[in-house]
Design a protein around this motif. Structure first.
Motif, PDB file in Angstrom:
ATOM      1  N   LEU A  26       0.812  -1.139   0.026  1.00 53.81           N
ATOM      2  CA  LEU A  26       0.173  -0.079   0.023  1.00 53.81           C
ATOM      3  C   LEU A  26       1.027   1.310   0.054  1.00 53.81           C
ATOM      4  O   LEU A  26       0.472   2.131  -0.709  1.00 53.81           O
ATOM      5  CB  LEU A  26      -0.798  -0.191   1.121  1.00 53.81           C
ATOM      6  CG  LEU A  26      -2.033  -1.031   1.091  1.00 53.81           C
ATOM      7  CD1 LEU A  26      -2.802  -1.040   2.288  1.00 53.81           C
ATOM      8  CD2 LEU A  26      -3.086  -0.560   0.140  1.00 53.81           C
ATOM      9  N   GLY A  30       1.279   4.544  -2.445  1.00 54.85           N
ATOM     10  CA  GLY A  30       1.003   5.892  -2.318  1.00 54.85           C
ATOM     11  C   GLY A  30       0.011   5.945  -1.150  1.00 54.85           C
ATOM     12  O   GLY A  30      -0.381   6.911  -0.711  1.00 54.85           O
ATOM     13  N   VAL A  31      -0.548   4.637  -0.666  1.00 54.11           N
ATOM     14  CA  VAL A  31      -1.389   4.915   0.505  1.00 54.11           C
ATOM     15  C   VAL A  31      -0.830   4.553   1.840  1.00 54.11           C
ATOM     16  O   VAL A  31      -0.308   3.716   2.197  1.00 54.11           O
ATOM     17  CB  VAL A  31      -2.490   3.514   0.228  1.00 54.11           C
ATOM     18  CG1 VAL A  31      -3.529   3.818   1.654  1.00 54.11           C
ATOM     19  CG2 VAL A  31      -3.211   3.712  -0.759  1.00 54.11           C
ATOM     20  N   ASP A  32      -0.569   6.074   2.532  1.00 53.00           N
ATOM     21  CA  ASP A  32       0.502   6.003   3.719  1.00 53.00           C
ATOM     22  C   ASP A  32      -0.267   6.118   5.088  1.00 53.00           C
ATOM     23  O   ASP A  32       0.321   6.462   6.065  1.00 53.00           O
ATOM     24  CB  ASP A  32       1.517   6.873   3.242  1.00 53.00           C
ATOM     25  CG  ASP A  32       0.963   8.151   2.963  1.00 53.00           C
ATOM     26  OD1 ASP A  32      -0.151   8.639   3.165  1.00 53.00           O
ATOM     27  OD2 ASP A  32       1.753   9.192   2.593  1.00 53.00           O
TER      28      ASP A  32
END
Lengths: 85, 85
Positions: A26, A30-32
Motif C-alpha cells: 500500500l 501511495g497509501v500511507d
C-alpha cells in the motif's frame, strides 16, 4: 436453517507477515495513512439445527477442532435465521 | 482514526475447493448437518482520514487494486470511529 458467519483473526501479539506485506504494498501505491493491518479468515456456512446439540455447541466444536488454530487464532461468529420459502 | 473491517468472499458460482475440503473434513468428524461452506478473507486496519480522499474512496481503491481479486471475489466493509484518549 441458520446461516453462520465465522471471523478468525490472529491473536494480538502474533506477528502478521501478510498484514506487513500488504502495508508495504500500500505504501508503494501511495497509501500511507493505513496501519495495523491484520489478515484473517472469514467463513460462511448453513447449518441445519439438530436436537442433540445446540448450534453454539456445534460451531464452537467446529472452530476449536478444525476451522481455527486455538494456539495463535481467536474466533467469533454471528448467526442469522434463513427463511426458506 | 477509523477502524475498517473488510470481508472478501468468492463470487457465487466460483468453485470453492477450500470450502469443499472443510465440508469433507467435517463429515469425517461426524458433523453432517453443515453445508454451503464458503471461505474468504477478513481484514482489519486503521486509517487516518485525509483531506483529499474520503475513506470510502480509499477503501474502495485498496480493495479493487490490492486486497481482492475483482474477477472472482466480492468485498464489503464496515467502518467504526476509534476514540483515541
Amino acid at each position: 436453517m441458520v446461516k453462520v458467519k465465522v471471523y478468525i483473526t490472529l491473536k494480538s501479539g502474533v506477528l502478521d507477515p501478510q498484514g506487513k506485506a500488504i502495508e508495504g504494498a500500500l505504501h508503494t501505491m501511495g497509501v500511507d495513512n493505513v496501519g495495523d493491518i491484520r489478515v484473517g479468515k472469514y467463513m460462511e456456512f448453513h447449518i441445519e439445527p439438530k436436537a442433540d446439540h445446540s448450534i453454539d455447541e456445534q460451531v464452537t466444536f467446529m472452530c476449536n477442532k478444525l476451522l481455527s488454530n486455538p494456539v495463535i487464532e481467536d474466533y467469533r461468529y454471528d448467526m442469522e435465521e434463513v427463511i426458506t420459502t
